[in-house]
Design a protein around this motif. Structure first.
Motif, PDB file in Angstrom:
ATOM      1  N   GLY A   1      21.753  68.141  38.251  1.00  0.00           N
ATOM      2  CA  GLY A   1      23.116  68.031  38.737  1.00  0.00           C
ATOM      3  C   GLY A   1      23.360  66.719  39.463  1.00  0.00           C
ATOM      4  O   GLY A   1      22.419  66.073  39.939  1.00  0.00           O
ATOM      5  N   PRO A   2      24.619  66.315  39.556  1.00  0.00           N
ATOM      6  CA  PRO A   2      24.955  65.024  40.159  1.00  0.00           C
ATOM      7  C   PRO A   2      24.623  64.919  41.648  1.00  0.00           C
ATOM      8  O   PRO A   2      24.288  63.837  42.131  1.00  0.00           O
ATOM      9  CB  PRO A   2      26.461  64.893  39.914  1.00  0.00           C
ATOM     10  CG  PRO A   2      26.946  66.303  39.712  1.00  0.00           C
ATOM     11  CD  PRO A   2      25.816  67.016  39.051  1.00  0.00           C
ATOM     12  N   ASP A   3      24.731  66.022  42.372  1.00  0.00           N
ATOM     13  CA  ASP A   3      24.445  65.978  43.807  1.00  0.00           C
ATOM     14  C   ASP A   3      22.964  65.695  44.053  1.00  0.00           C
ATOM     15  O   ASP A   3      22.605  64.900  44.930  1.00  0.00           O
ATOM     16  CB  ASP A   3      24.847  67.294  44.483  1.00  0.00           C
ATOM     17  CG  ASP A   3      26.354  67.500  44.514  1.00  0.00           C
ATOM     18  OD1 ASP A   3      27.090  66.492  44.339  1.00  0.00           O
ATOM     19  OD2 ASP A   3      26.792  68.653  44.688  1.00  0.00           O
ATOM     20  N   TYR A   4      22.118  66.379  43.287  1.00  0.00           N
ATOM     21  CA  TYR A   4      20.673  66.160  43.418  1.00  0.00           C
ATOM     22  C   TYR A   4      20.338  64.718  43.062  1.00  0.00           C
ATOM     23  O   TYR A   4      19.597  64.041  43.784  1.00  0.00           O
ATOM     24  CB  TYR A   4      19.914  67.122  42.499  1.00  0.00           C
ATOM     25  CG  TYR A   4      18.409  67.005  42.592  1.00  0.00           C
ATOM     26  CD1 TYR A   4      17.667  67.897  43.361  1.00  0.00           C
ATOM     27  CD2 TYR A   4      17.724  65.993  41.902  1.00  0.00           C
ATOM     28  CE1 TYR A   4      16.285  67.792  43.444  1.00  0.00           C
ATOM     29  CE2 TYR A   4      16.346  65.874  41.984  1.00  0.00           C
ATOM     30  CZ  TYR A   4      15.627  66.781  42.756  1.00  0.00           C
ATOM     31  OH  TYR A   4      14.261  66.655  42.842  1.00  0.00           O
ATOM     32  N   LYS A   5      20.892  64.246  41.955  1.00  0.00           N
ATOM     33  CA  LYS A   5      20.619  62.889  41.490  1.00  0.00           C
ATOM     34  C   LYS A   5      21.017  61.858  42.548  1.00  0.00           C
ATOM     35  O   LYS A   5      20.253  60.944  42.874  1.00  0.00           O
ATOM     36  CB  LYS A   5      21.363  62.628  40.185  1.00  0.00           C
ATOM     37  CG  LYS A   5      21.173  61.219  39.614  1.00  0.00           C
ATOM     38  CD  LYS A   5      21.901  61.089  38.282  1.00  0.00           C
ATOM     39  CE  LYS A   5      21.839  59.660  37.744  1.00  0.00           C
ATOM     40  NZ  LYS A   5      20.467  59.247  37.400  1.00  0.00           N
ATOM     41  N   ALA A   6      22.216  62.016  43.090  1.00  0.00           N
ATOM     42  CA  ALA A   6      22.704  61.063  44.091  1.00  0.00           C
ATOM     43  C   ALA A   6      21.856  61.108  45.352  1.00  0.00           C
ATOM     44  O   ALA A   6      21.523  60.063  45.926  1.00  0.00           O
ATOM     45  CB  ALA A   6      24.165  61.362  44.419  1.00  0.00           C
ATOM     46  N   ALA A   7      21.488  62.320  45.780  1.00  0.00           N
ATOM     47  CA  ALA A   7      20.705  62.466  47.011  1.00  0.00           C
ATOM     48  C   ALA A   7      19.312  61.864  46.851  1.00  0.00           C
ATOM     49  O   ALA A   7      18.797  61.204  47.763  1.00  0.00           O
ATOM     50  CB  ALA A   7      20.607  63.941  47.400  1.00  0.00           C
ATOM     51  N   PHE A   8      18.708  62.073  45.683  1.00  0.00           N
ATOM     52  CA  PHE A   8      17.347  61.563  45.491  1.00  0.00           C
ATOM     53  C   PHE A   8      17.339  60.047  45.385  1.00  0.00           C
ATOM     54  O   PHE A   8      16.516  59.370  46.009  1.00  0.00           O
ATOM     55  CB  PHE A   8      16.714  62.174  44.239  1.00  0.00           C
ATOM     56  CG  PHE A   8      15.216  62.117  44.246  1.00  0.00           C
ATOM     57  CD1 PHE A   8      14.473  63.229  44.620  1.00  0.00           C
ATOM     58  CD2 PHE A   8      14.534  60.955  43.918  1.00  0.00           C
ATOM     59  CE1 PHE A   8      13.089  63.185  44.669  1.00  0.00           C
ATOM     60  CE2 PHE A   8      13.156  60.893  43.962  1.00  0.00           C
ATOM     61  CZ  PHE A   8      12.425  62.015  44.336  1.00  0.00           C
ATOM     62  N   GLU A   9      18.247  59.504  44.615  1.00  0.00           N
ATOM     63  CA  GLU A   9      18.265  58.058  44.412  1.00  0.00           C
ATOM     64  C   GLU A   9      18.641  57.302  45.687  1.00  0.00           C
ATOM     65  O   GLU A   9      18.273  56.130  45.857  1.00  0.00           O
ATOM     66  CB  GLU A   9      19.212  57.701  43.264  1.00  0.00           C
ATOM     67  CG  GLU A   9      18.689  58.179  41.917  1.00  0.00           C
ATOM     68  CD  GLU A   9      19.620  57.867  40.760  1.00  0.00           C
ATOM     69  OE1 GLU A   9      20.702  57.285  40.997  1.00  0.00           O
ATOM     70  OE2 GLU A   9      19.264  58.214  39.615  1.00  0.00           O
ATOM     71  N   ALA A  10      19.353  57.976  46.582  1.00  0.00           N
ATOM     72  CA  ALA A  10      19.743  57.333  47.845  1.00  0.00           C
ATOM     73  C   ALA A  10      18.576  57.185  48.810  1.00  0.00           C
ATOM     74  O   ALA A  10      18.647  56.387  49.758  1.00  0.00           O
ATOM     75  CB  ALA A  10      20.863  58.133  48.515  1.00  0.00           C
ATOM     76  N   ILE A  11      17.512  57.932  48.579  1.00  0.00           N
ATOM     77  CA  ILE A  11      16.356  57.900  49.486  1.00  0.00           C
ATOM     78  C   ILE A  11      15.846  56.476  49.674  1.00  0.00           C
ATOM     79  O   ILE A  11      15.618  56.016  50.803  1.00  0.00           O
ATOM     80  CB  ILE A  11      15.213  58.784  48.945  1.00  0.00           C
ATOM     81  CG1 ILE A  11      15.600  60.257  48.979  1.00  0.00           C
ATOM     82  CG2 ILE A  11      13.921  58.534  49.724  1.00  0.00           C
ATOM     83  CD1 ILE A  11      14.606  61.162  48.256  1.00  0.00           C
ATOM     84  N   TYR A  12      15.672  55.778  48.573  1.00  0.00           N
ATOM     85  CA  TYR A  12      14.969  54.489  48.599  1.00  0.00           C
ATOM     86  C   TYR A  12      15.763  53.374  49.277  1.00  0.00           C
ATOM     87  O   TYR A  12      15.239  52.719  50.195  1.00  0.00           O
ATOM     88  CB  TYR A  12      14.544  54.124  47.176  1.00  0.00           C
ATOM     89  CG  TYR A  12      13.659  55.179  46.557  1.00  0.00           C
ATOM     90  CD1 TYR A  12      12.287  55.183  46.783  1.00  0.00           C
ATOM     91  CD2 TYR A  12      14.196  56.213  45.785  1.00  0.00           C
ATOM     92  CE1 TYR A  12      11.469  56.163  46.236  1.00  0.00           C
ATOM     93  CE2 TYR A  12      13.389  57.198  45.242  1.00  0.00           C
ATOM     94  CZ  TYR A  12      12.027  57.177  45.470  1.00  0.00           C
ATOM     95  OH  TYR A  12      11.224  58.162  44.939  1.00  0.00           O
TER      96      TYR A  12
END
Length: 223
Positions: A147-158
């Protein structure tokens, strides 16, 4: 280059050597930079001959550009961000000057909560900060199936942690393989049969993208 405090006989020997050097008035020479590459199978070189993996190809890329650098292969196949955090302290032996962190791929494969992965990577950066180590953080691109929320949250980590801790950042490990937005698994000529790990040619292309950031890491560690 970090200054390290040594104790005991080793310290006395080091001081004696320094005194002789100063007495002779010899000019200072650049020291070899030691880097720990902390990661998973992508760092370890899964499915490849030793000379074909990420670490030896990166080392060769840097040597061709005149850098005297030793890169310790701290890649463990199957490791998650939690595994990296669990072993980072004992992996940082005294001679290490800097660290490349490439973790998160297995967290994505397992659908681990981005908040958990963030906490683990932040823990690694705190260890580096306490040791006054320069860091290059290498990001991961999340698939869209969570899902888009998971994708956005994970990629924002770095990028967010890189900014918070003042580290260098390489956007995505697979950037060197991306062509017109294609996913790594679509680039069959550069991937192994599993569609997850790059082959020798794929690694050669991958290395060229973070290479300049590693050069910047070496420069920071040499200051």
């Amino acid at each position: 280059m970090r200054l390290r405090v040594r104790y005991g006989a080793g310290a006395l020997a080091s001081k004696a050597a320094l005194a002789v050097t100063l007495a002779w008035g010899q000019p200072a020479t650049a020291e070899q930079v030691h880097i720990l590459a902390l990661g998973d199978s992508l760092t370890q070189g899964y499915g490849l001959l030793e000379s074909e993996g990420f670490v030896p190809q990166l080392r060769a890329w840097l040597a061709a550009r005149g850098h005297d650098v030793r890169i310790v292969n701290g890649g463990v196949s199957g490791d998650t961000t939690a595994g990296g955090l669990a072993r980072v302290e004992w992996s940082l032996t005294p001679e290490i000057d800097a660290m490349i962190v490439t973790l998160g791929g297995n967290d994505l494969l397992r659908g681990i909560d981005p908040a958990v992965a963030r906490g683990n990577i932040e823990g690694i950066l705190k260890v580096a900060q306490a040791g006054e180590l320069e860091v290059l953080l290498v990001g991961m691109q999340a698939p869209g199936n969570y899902g888009p929320d998971y994708k956005a949250a994970f990629e924002a980590i770095y990028p967010e942690l890189a900014e918070s801790y003042g580290t260098l950042l390489a956007g995505n490990f697979f950037d060197g393989l991306m062509e017109d937005g294609a996913a790594p698994a679509d680039l069959d000529a550069f991937m192994q049969a599993d569609g997850i790990h790059p082959n020798e040619d794929g690694v050669a292309r991958i290395v060229e993208t973070p290479g300049p950031q590693v050069e910047a890491l070496i420069a920071q560690a040499s200051e």
